[in-house]
Design an enzyme around this catalytic site. Structure first.
Site, PDB file in Angstrom:
ATOM      1  N   SER A  81       5.990  12.236  -5.136  1.00  0.00           N
ATOM      2  CA  SER A  81       4.966  13.237  -4.818  1.00  0.00           C
ATOM      3  C   SER A  81       5.360  14.164  -3.679  1.00  0.00           C
ATOM      4  O   SER A  81       4.910  15.311  -3.623  1.00  0.00           O
ATOM      5  CB  SER A  81       3.641  12.547  -4.481  1.00  0.00           C
ATOM      6  N   ASP A 134      -1.742  11.720   6.197  1.00  0.00           N
ATOM      7  CA  ASP A 134      -1.863  10.329   5.741  1.00  0.00           C
ATOM      8  C   ASP A 134      -0.647   9.488   6.098  1.00  0.00           C
ATOM      9  O   ASP A 134      -0.603   8.293   5.814  1.00  0.00           O
ATOM     10  CB  ASP A 134      -2.130  10.265   4.233  1.00  0.00           C
ATOM     11  N   HIS A 187       2.521  12.030   2.993  1.00  0.00           N
ATOM     12  CA  HIS A 187       2.629  13.362   2.404  1.00  0.00           C
ATOM     13  C   HIS A 187       2.584  14.420   3.509  1.00  0.00           C
ATOM     14  O   HIS A 187       1.606  14.489   4.261  1.00  0.00           O
ATOM     15  CB  HIS A 187       1.501  13.589   1.402  1.00  0.00           C
TER      16      HIS A 187
END
Length: 253
Positions: free
Chosen positions: A55, A230, A233
């Site tokens: 991601s 977080d 990310h």
């Protein structure tokens, strides 16, 4: 405070891995480089550059429009590509992002022929590993040995089919102050994954980007959650930090 011109980048010194002297991370700031030093010698005319990973690389890319700007996502791959296409406009390079959110190494392997080898990249950049550890905290039974075995197999397969490809490996990283991570759960085990990534980069004569050190040093100047809310990310600023690290590494290879 202009963090790019302060001590934290100077604190990350030039280092090499393997006998070839592949660059890990050069000292100084990308913005301080004279235009003439931005040569990117390993990127030749009509070169293809591929970003692969999870991601962090995916960064919300449009998977139906690979050739458009949206196909690069909104993270470090997009930002690095923008600079490359500006600096190397005359070389007509092609850049692709094939990161997929949630991927672990074995999932890269499952799609590797179509989404990596078939593209025949001249430069292949891989950032993978955070999910290989993170998901073990839930329902994934992987280990650092599995991570190492899978990544070595993937790169061996890659070099067999693309012997001239230049590899760039990003260190998986975590910012412990982030909302999604706990130091008690992540450390020290996650460090083993980082060490494996570094050793594999050395063994495959790849450029290595020590993202953990980069985020650690940046967090001494600005609160850690500025770079990643977080802990996994990156924010837009964190993505730019990563892009600059990627560019410097590749420029010095």
């Amino acid at each position: 405070m202009d963090y790019t011109r302060r001590n934290f980048l100077q604190a990350i010194t030039t280092a090499t891995i393997g006998a070839t002297g592949a660059t890990i991370w050069p000292s100084g700031s990308w913005k301080d480089d004279a235009a003439g030093s931005q040569k990117f010698d390993i990127i030749e005319e009509n070169a293809t550059i591929l970003f692969q990973g999870d991601s962090i690389t995916d960064a919300g890319r449009d998977k139906e429009n690979h050739g458009a700007n949206q196909g690069l996502g909104g993270g470090y791959a997009f930002l690095a590509t923008a600079q490359l296409r500006h600096t190397l406009a005359a070389r007509s390079i092609s850049c692709y992002n094939r990161g997929i959110s949630g991927n672990k190494v074995f999932q890269l392997a499952d799609r590797w022929q179509e989404e990596a080898l078939a593209l025949k990249p001249d430069v292949l950049s891989i950032l993978i590993g955070v999910n290989d550890f993170w998901h073990t905290l839930n329902d994934y039974d992987g280990t650092v040995e599995v991570y190492e075995q899978d990544l070595r197999a993937l790169l061996t397969r890659t070099k067999e089919q693309l012997p001239d490809v230049t590899l760039v490996i990003g260190e998986p990283f975590v910012v412990l102050e982030g909302s999604a991570v706990s130091e008690e759960e992540w450390m020290p085990d996650f460090k083993d994954y980082q060490q494996v990534a570094k050793e594999i980069a050395r063994d495959f004569e790849a450029g290595f980007i020590p993202y953990q050190s980069i985020f650690d040093e940046a967090s001494k100047e600005v609160e850690p959650t500025y770079w990643t809310g977080d802990g996994v990310h990156p924010s837009l600023a964190g993505s730019q930090l990563m892009a600059e690290a990627w560019l410097q590494t590749v420029n010095k290879m």
